[in-house]
Design a protein around this motif. Structure first.
Motif, PDB file in Angstrom:
ATOM      1  N   LEU A 110       4.220   2.394   1.699  1.00 50.15           N
ATOM      2  CA  LEU A 110       3.129   3.351   1.819  1.00 50.15           C
ATOM      3  C   LEU A 110       3.661   4.775   1.944  1.00 50.15           C
ATOM      4  O   LEU A 110       3.049   5.719   1.427  1.00 50.15           O
ATOM      5  CB  LEU A 110       2.261   2.996   3.020  1.00 50.15           C
ATOM      6  N   GLU A 111       4.784   4.942   2.628  1.00 52.17           N
ATOM      7  CA  GLU A 111       5.419   6.262   2.709  1.00 52.17           C
ATOM      8  C   GLU A 111       5.774   6.773   1.320  1.00 52.17           C
ATOM      9  O   GLU A 111       5.516   7.937   0.985  1.00 52.17           O
ATOM     10  CB  GLU A 111       6.689   6.192   3.556  1.00 52.17           C
ATOM     11  N   ARG A 113       4.527   5.988  -1.484  1.00 53.08           N
ATOM     12  CA  ARG A 113       3.312   6.235  -2.275  1.00 53.08           C
ATOM     13  C   ARG A 113       2.766   7.633  -2.060  1.00 53.08           C
ATOM     14  O   ARG A 113       2.252   8.264  -2.986  1.00 53.08           O
ATOM     15  CB  ARG A 113       2.257   5.198  -1.894  1.00 53.08           C
ATOM     16  N   THR A 114       2.877   8.152  -0.850  1.00 52.83           N
ATOM     17  CA  THR A 114       2.223   9.422  -0.530  1.00 52.83           C
ATOM     18  C   THR A 114       3.171  10.603  -0.378  1.00 52.83           C
ATOM     19  O   THR A 114       2.731  11.746  -0.482  1.00 52.83           O
ATOM     20  CB  THR A 114       1.421   9.277   0.780  1.00 52.83           C
ATOM     21  N   SER A 115       4.452  10.338  -0.120  1.00 52.28           N
ATOM     22  CA  SER A 115       5.348  11.451   0.204  1.00 52.28           C
ATOM     23  C   SER A 115       6.245  11.886  -0.946  1.00 52.28           C
ATOM     24  O   SER A 115       6.890  12.931  -0.852  1.00 52.28           O
ATOM     25  CB  SER A 115       6.224  11.069   1.406  1.00 52.28           C
ATOM     26  N   ARG A 120       4.460   8.756  -8.250  1.00 49.93           N
ATOM     27  CA  ARG A 120       3.030   8.733  -8.546  1.00 49.93           C
ATOM     28  C   ARG A 120       2.623   7.539  -9.400  1.00 49.93           C
ATOM     29  O   ARG A 120       1.450   7.129  -9.379  1.00 49.93           O
ATOM     30  CB  ARG A 120       2.602  10.032  -9.216  1.00 49.93           C
ATOM     31  N   LEU A 183      -2.526  -0.851  -3.192  1.00 51.08           N
ATOM     32  CA  LEU A 183      -1.789   0.180  -3.916  1.00 51.08           C
ATOM     33  C   LEU A 183      -2.364   0.418  -5.307  1.00 51.08           C
ATOM     34  O   LEU A 183      -2.446   1.551  -5.780  1.00 51.08           O
ATOM     35  CB  LEU A 183      -0.319  -0.210  -4.026  1.00 51.08           C
ATOM     36  N   GLY A 186      -6.907   1.642  -5.178  1.00 53.36           N
ATOM     37  CA  GLY A 186      -7.422   2.498  -4.114  1.00 53.36           C
ATOM     38  C   GLY A 186      -8.821   3.016  -4.394  1.00 53.36           C
ATOM     39  O   GLY A 186      -9.634   3.167  -3.469  1.00 53.36           O
ATOM     40  N   ASP A 198     -10.592   6.755   3.228  1.00 54.82           N
ATOM     41  CA  ASP A 198      -9.682   7.515   2.372  1.00 54.82           C
ATOM     42  C   ASP A 198      -8.456   6.664   2.057  1.00 54.82           C
ATOM     43  O   ASP A 198      -7.606   6.457   2.921  1.00 54.82           O
ATOM     44  CB  ASP A 198      -9.254   8.803   3.075  1.00 54.82           C
ATOM     45  N   ASP A 200      -5.882   7.403   0.561  1.00 54.55           N
ATOM     46  CA  ASP A 200      -4.650   8.188   0.602  1.00 54.55           C
ATOM     47  C   ASP A 200      -4.106   8.356   2.017  1.00 54.55           C
ATOM     48  O   ASP A 200      -3.021   8.915   2.200  1.00 54.55           O
ATOM     49  CB  ASP A 200      -4.878   9.565  -0.026  1.00 54.55           C
ATOM     50  N   ASP A 201      -4.855   7.901   3.011  1.00 52.01           N
ATOM     51  CA  ASP A 201      -4.397   7.954   4.402  1.00 52.01           C
ATOM     52  C   ASP A 201      -3.504   6.750   4.659  1.00 52.01           C
ATOM     53  O   ASP A 201      -3.967   5.688   5.059  1.00 52.01           O
ATOM     54  CB  ASP A 201      -5.596   7.975   5.347  1.00 52.01           C
ATOM     55  N   HIS A 202      -2.192   6.900   4.428  1.00 50.87           N
ATOM     56  CA  HIS A 202      -1.328   5.722   4.448  1.00 50.87           C
ATOM     57  C   HIS A 202      -1.129   5.176   5.861  1.00 50.87           C
ATOM     58  O   HIS A 202      -0.880   3.982   6.025  1.00 50.87           O
ATOM     59  CB  HIS A 202       0.008   6.019   3.763  1.00 50.87           C
TER      60      HIS A 202
END
Length: 229
Positions: A110-111, A113-115, A120, A183, A186, A198, A200-202
């Motif tokens: 999850l980290e 995925r968003t950081s 992407r 994943l 979403g 949301d 995107d809130d991992h």
């Protein structure tokens, strides 16, 4: 001096070509699937010739392996770092908490995925991976995931020693499937929740995935006890 500079420049160009091929392959595999994406499509996307792909990766299978390793390798290393900390805190024979083990398994995914902007395409790529997981692709995935599977299976057994091997297998299978579904889909979560949640809130996603997987594994443990009675 000039020769040294030329050698560095040449090395940079070679590395740039390799990265362009990997980026193109990852995007096309994510969008179209592993089986249907051709090397010709990848070379056109990366703006290289087929000889460049053959030089760096030899064949399509090796290219797929490189694409997976580039993403799964760092994720697994982060998992191992988190497990090192958990095992150090628990000591050689102390108990471990199932939720902590599952958090160490899920958080790095999850980290990433968003950081990381370069990740992407990872959610859709993972979805493709799970839907096409057979034959040579299964062998490649097993090779990448074998160390993590061995370590986390042992850690879950340590946290839940009464869980049978069958229960553990079912629980991990369904739990990993839930992670992959989150994943890859979403937008469906937005629809189901009418925009309240949301995706995107991992950290929020992590909390619910850990609770879901832990609850499922413990339910299978209870099922084992009931079957034995």
């Amino acid at each position: 001096m000039n020769q040294a500079i030329e050698t560095v420049d040449q090395g940079n160009r070679v590395q740039d070509t390799k990265e362009r091929i990997l980026d193109a392959a990852e995007r096309l595999f994510a969008e179209n699937g592993f089986a249907t994406t051709s090397l010709r499509q990848i070379t056109a996307e990366a703006q290289v010739n087929l000889a460049a792909v053959n030089y760096h990766f030899q064949n399509k299978e090796s290219l797929i392996r490189a694409v997976l390793h580039r993403r799964i390798g760092p994720i697994n290393q982060r998992r191992f770092d988190l497990m090192d900390a958990l095992e150090f805190a628990a000591g050689e024979s102390g108990p471990m908490v199932l939720e902590d083990v599952l958090r160490a398994f899920l958080l790095p995914v999850l980290e990433a995925r968003t950081s990381c902007p370069e990740m992407r395409h990872w959610p859709r790529l993972l979805g493709r991976l799970y839907t096409e997981l057979h034959g040579s692709l299964m062998e490649l995935f097993q090779r990448e995931m074998a160390p993590a599977a061995q370590r986390f299976t042992a850690a879950i057994n340590r946290a839940e020693p009464t869980l049978s091997p069958e229960g553990l297998a079912w629980g991990l299978h369904f739990g990993i499937g839930s992670m992959a579904h989150f994943l890859a889909a979403g937008e469906l979560l937005k629809f189901i929740s009418r925009g309240i949640v949301d995706p995107d809130d991992h950290m929020e996603a992590l909390k619910h995935l850990v609770a879901y997987m832990a609850g499922g594994l413990r339910a299978l443990r209870t099922e084992n006890k009931e079957a034995a009675q």
